[in-house]
Design a protein around this motif. Structure first.
Motif, short mmCIF file in Angstrom:
data_model
loop_
_atom_site.label_atom_id
_atom_site.label_comp_id
_atom_site.label_asym_id
_atom_site.label_seq_id
_atom_site.Cartn_x
_atom_site.Cartn_y
_atom_site.Cartn_z
N PHE A 15 0.88 -1.32 -0.09
CA PHE A 15 -0.07 0.05 0.13
C PHE A 15 0.87 1.38 -0.09
N LYS A 16 1.91 1.29 0.86
CA LYS A 16 2.83 2.38 0.70
C LYS A 16 3.66 2.60 -0.31
N VAL A 17 4.00 1.47 -1.24
CA VAL A 17 4.58 1.67 -2.44
C VAL A 17 3.68 2.04 -3.16
N GLU A 18 2.38 1.53 -3.40
CA GLU A 18 1.34 2.15 -4.33
C GLU A 18 0.97 3.68 -4.15
N GLU A 19 0.96 3.99 -2.75
CA GLU A 19 0.52 5.51 -2.43
C GLU A 19 2.02 6.36 -3.08
N LEU A 20 2.85 5.95 -2.71
CA LEU A 20 4.21 6.63 -3.25
C LEU A 20 4.33 6.73 -4.69
N GLN A 21 3.84 5.82 -5.49
CA GLN A 21 3.97 5.51 -6.87
C GLN A 21 2.96 6.55 -7.37
N LYS A 22 1.73 6.70 -6.68
CA LYS A 22 0.69 7.54 -7.03
C LYS A 22 1.26 9.14 -7.16
N GLN A 23 1.77 9.30 -5.90
CA GLN A 23 2.50 10.74 -5.89
C GLN A 23 3.66 10.84 -6.87
N MET A 24 4.36 9.83 -7.09
CA MET A 24 5.42 10.41 -8.20
C MET A 24 4.72 10.58 -9.45
N ALA A 25 3.54 9.83 -9.62
CA ALA A 25 3.05 10.30 -11.08
C ALA A 25 2.34 11.61 -11.10
N GLU A 26 2.05 12.10 -9.89
CA GLU A 26 1.39 13.64 -9.83
C GLU A 26 2.47 14.44 -10.02
N ILE A 27 3.63 14.38 -9.51
CA ILE A 27 4.82 15.12 -9.58
C ILE A 27 5.31 15.15 -11.03
N ASP A 28 5.25 13.88 -11.73
CA ASP A 28 5.55 13.89 -13.25
C ASP A 28 4.78 14.66 -13.91
N GLN A 86 11.41 17.78 -4.94
CA GLN A 86 10.25 17.01 -4.32
C GLN A 86 10.41 15.46 -5.19
N ALA A 87 10.57 15.22 -6.31
CA ALA A 87 10.81 13.94 -6.96
C ALA A 87 11.79 13.18 -6.40
N LYS A 88 13.00 13.96 -6.28
CA LYS A 88 14.28 13.02 -5.73
C LYS A 88 13.79 12.42 -4.36
N GLY A 89 13.39 13.23 -3.49
CA GLY A 89 13.06 12.98 -2.26
C GLY A 89 11.93 11.84 -2.16
N LEU A 90 11.02 11.97 -3.07
CA LEU A 90 9.86 10.90 -3.24
C LEU A 90 10.46 9.58 -3.82
N ARG A 91 11.48 9.86 -4.89
CA ARG A 91 12.04 8.51 -5.30
C ARG A 91 12.88 7.88 -4.23
N ASP A 92 13.66 8.78 -3.34
CA ASP A 92 14.34 7.90 -2.34
C ASP A 92 13.40 7.04 -1.24
N ARG A 93 12.15 7.86 -0.90
CA ARG A 93 11.37 7.19 -0.12
C ARG A 93 10.67 5.90 -1.16
N LEU A 94 10.38 6.06 -2.33
CA LEU A 94 9.91 4.89 -3.01
C LEU A 94 10.70 3.90 -2.96
N GLU A 95 12.07 4.10 -3.08
CA GLU A 95 13.09 3.13 -3.20
C GLU A 95 13.08 2.32 -1.87
N ALA A 96 13.29 3.19 -0.58
CA ALA A 96 13.38 2.46 0.58
C ALA A 96 11.92 1.74 0.83
N ALA A 97 10.75 2.24 0.40
CA ALA A 97 9.42 1.25 0.42
C ALA A 97 9.61 0.06 -0.14
N PHE A 98 10.02 0.28 -1.59
CA PHE A 98 10.14 -0.93 -2.29
C PHE A 98 11.05 -1.99 -1.81
N SER A 99 12.31 -1.60 -1.08
CA SER A 99 13.06 -2.52 -0.41
C SER A 99 12.57 -3.11 0.83
#
Length: 139
Positions: A15-28, A86-99
């Motif tokens: 769920f956390k990964v999916e939410e961060l992916q949605k946020q990443m899509a918004e930033i994109d 913001q995207a860089k910070g979110l990518r870092d969080r997404l990477e950690a959540a995916f791990s």
């Protein structure tokens, strides 16, 4: 060795990964919208130059138009830089959540493999016992 299922942790991590992916899509999408605005501004300059060259009033007004376009592009580029940060910070969080998700999935795979191995061992022990009884009866 935990015998508890990691399924709730996996669901939460997924769920956390999916939410961060949605946020990443918004930033994109925001980045793309900013880039589109910059491109439209850049495309409008030659058109406005052509119109301005047709009359004295247009020529005089073009200077303030050009300054406003330059200022607007600077503001848009600054906004894009903020979005990139913001995207860089979110990518870092997404990477950690995916791990974290992968870690829980791996733990669950190992848990299930241990259960499967213990079931096989129990079945083999049962078969060995049946075999020993049959050998005892045959002798």
């Amino acid at each position: 060795m935990s015998t508890r299922s990691h399924a709730p942790l996996i669901r939460l991590a997924r769920f956390k990964v999916e939410e961060l992916q949605k946020q990443m899509a918004e930033i994109d999408r925001a980045r793309a919208a900013i880039d589109d605005q910059i491109e439209r501004l850049e495309e409008s300059v030659p058109e406005e130059q052509a119109v301005a060259s047709e009359s004295r009033e247009g020529f005089v007004a073009y200077g303030s138009y050009a300054r406003s376009v330059i200022k607007r592009k600077e503001n848009l580029r600054a906004s894009r830089e903020e979005v990139d940060v913001q995207a860089k910070g979110l990518r870092d969080r997404l990477e950690a959540a995916f791990s974290e998700l992968k870690k829980y999935e791996l733990l669950e795979e190992r848990r299930l493999a241990r259960i499967e191995e213990s079931v096989r061992a129990a079945e083999q022990a049962e078969m060995d016992e049946i075999g020993a009884r049959l050998r005892g009866v045959a002798h």
